[in-house]
Design an enzyme around this catalytic site. Structure first.
Site, PDB file in Angstrom:
ATOM      1  N   LYS A   1      16.680  87.856  55.602  1.00 30.69           N
ATOM      2  CA  LYS A   1      17.030  86.882  54.557  1.00 30.69           C
ATOM      3  C   LYS A   1      16.278  87.304  53.306  1.00 30.69           C
ATOM      4  CE  LYS A   1      14.916  82.358  53.988  1.00 30.69           C
ATOM      5  NZ  LYS A   1      14.696  81.037  54.610  1.00 30.69           N
TER       6      LYS A   1
ATOM      7  N   LYS B   1      13.362  72.526  59.988  1.00 27.20           N
ATOM      8  CA  LYS B   1      11.925  72.803  59.910  1.00 27.20           C
ATOM      9  C   LYS B   1      11.234  71.536  60.354  1.00 27.20           C
ATOM     10  CE  LYS B   1      11.922  76.071  56.062  1.00 27.20           C
ATOM     11  NZ  LYS B   1      11.683  76.231  54.614  1.00 27.20           N
TER      12      LYS B   1
ATOM     13  N   ASP C   1      18.399  73.523  53.489  1.00 26.88           N
ATOM     14  CA  ASP C   1      17.004  73.514  53.930  1.00 26.88           C
ATOM     15  C   ASP C   1      16.338  72.285  53.307  1.00 26.88           C
ATOM     16  OD1 ASP C   1      14.234  73.896  54.074  1.00 26.88           O
ATOM     17  OD2 ASP C   1      14.259  76.004  53.526  1.00 26.88           O
TER      18      ASP C   1
ATOM     19  N   LYS D   1      15.174  86.270  49.315  1.00 24.19           N
ATOM     20  CA  LYS D   1      15.063  85.188  48.348  1.00 24.19           C
ATOM     21  C   LYS D   1      15.847  85.593  47.103  1.00 24.19           C
ATOM     22  CE  LYS D   1      12.338  82.436  50.625  1.00 24.19           C
ATOM     23  NZ  LYS D   1      12.696  81.044  50.927  1.00 24.19           N
TER      24      LYS D   1
END
Ligand code: OSB
Ligand code: MG
Length: 369
Positions: free
Chosen positions: A161, A262, A238, A163
């Site tokens: 992944k 999370k 997220d 950013k």
């Protein structure tokens, strides 16, 4: 049965390599670890609040305050020990989810250790390994990014992944796609885009990414839904996912097709499992995000990610990807290409090393009745 004593420690650990997101560049992580003691057994937790309120509104200092003045007294005065009882009692306080999760996790570790079982089994999970993934920050140049991703692939990671932010997106994806045509690639914006960027975001459809994470601000479910209708690449949320109800709203609105779980952001394992179960029933895959945790938080994440609806590679990497001297023994490592074994011992199944913790500690405080 009651908690006799709670310890909080504020630690600071340097990263092996700086980590840059759309929020900025960081060279180290400051975080809280918690430890609860009962009948000769202890449980460990980690709080994912960061030093600055950038990813979330919480900070290490707000979390310390909430833990010390509200959450730890719940345990000591109301004699709560079971994590589900604690989660219910802590629910009277609004927000401060990372602080709540930081203590709930320690209670889960304690409970599993007392039962002599790995946490994953206590959660009803049966996976023995989970899919690893690496989250790669913004680099100084595209050649640096391509080289760093190449190094991660050589170490055995299969999903990367990156950013992204306006100005570090299309060209970065193009460079990686031409260097690694088969790479499992995804991108995370941490809310760096605005609705006026939709045409630019649509260009990212060209790169066959697994998903694009959180292009817009946390509370902006509506614009995510608009963008998802205009893009083929699945959106994943997220920062927007704070609880079961925000998850339901996001899914019913069509704001995303994939959910990042999370445990810190949603306030604990109890809420994380509700979100997991809801998504499973709704046919929506989830995966486990990370906050550059130490081995304590990461071991907790491994047990959670052993649940069946974790269907994408997770932001779970080996200890050495983050820290030269992780505070657990043994270190977390890849056990095969793109895989990490779920620890098999009781509780989190890894041992926090007290000498290394002491070396990293900025502050410690013990609480008892
Ligand atoms: O958005 O997933 C994120 C780290 C800190 C804050 C936010 C995020 C991250 C990561 C790290 O991407 C993932 C990991 O722990 O490996
Ligand atoms: Mg993210």
């Amino acid at each position: 049965m009651a908690i006799e004593r709670v310890e909080l420690q504020l630690l600071k650990l340097p990263y092996v390599h700086f980590f840059e997101t759309s929020f900025g560049r960081a060279y180290d992580r400051t975080f809280i670890i918690s430890r609860v003691f009962s009948e000769g057994v202890s449980g460990w937790g980690e709080c994912t609040a960061e030093e600055q309120p950038l990813y979330s509104g919480e900070t290490t200092e707000t979390a310390w305050h909430i833990l010390k003045d509200f959450l730890i007294p719940l345990l000591l005065e109301k004699k709560l020990e079971d994590p589900e009882d604690f989660a219910a009692a802590a629910g009277v306080y609004r927000g401060n989810r990372m602080a709540k999760a930081g203590l709930e996790l320690a209670l889960w570790d304690l409970k599993a250790k007392k039962a002599g079982r790995p946490l994953s089994r206590l959660y009803g999970a049966s996976r023995e390994t989970v899919e690893a993934g690496v989250s790669c920050g913004i680099e100084d140049s595209l050649p640096d990014l391509v080289a760093r991703v190449g190094a991660y692939l050589a170490e055995g990671y299969r999903r990367v992944k990156i950013k992204i932010k306006p100005g570090w997106d299309v060209a970065a994806c193009k460079a990686l796609r031409s260097a690694y045509p088969d790479l499992m690639l995804q991108a995370d914006a941490n809310g760096a885009y605005a609705v006026s960027d939709i045409p630019r975001l649509r260009e990212l459809d060209a790169f066959q990414m697994l998903m694009i994470e959180q292009p817009f601000a946390p509370y902006d479910l509506w614009d995510h839904a608009k963008l998802q209708r205009e893009m083929e690449t699945p959106l994943c949320l997220d920062e927007s996912i704070l609880s079961l109800d925000t998850t339901r709203a996001a899914l019913e609105m069509g704001s995303c097709r994939i959910v990042n779980i999370k445990v810190g952001r949603v306030g604990g394992i109890v809420e994380a499992r509700k979100i997991h179960d809801h998504c499973l029933a709704a046919g929506v895959p989830v995966w486990c995000g990370g906050m550059l945790e130490s081995g304590i938080g990461r071991a907790h994440n491994l047990h959670l990610a052993a649940l069946p609806n974790f269907k994408f590679p997770n932001d779970l990497s080996a200890s050495r990807r983050y820290y030269k001297e992780d505070i657990i023994d043994p270190f977390i490592e890849l056990c095969g290409p793109g895989l990490i074994r779920v620890p098999e011992g009781p509780g989190i199944g890894v041992n926090p090393v007290e000498s290394r913790i002491r070396k990293a500690a900025l502050r410690s405080e013990t609480f008892k009745l």
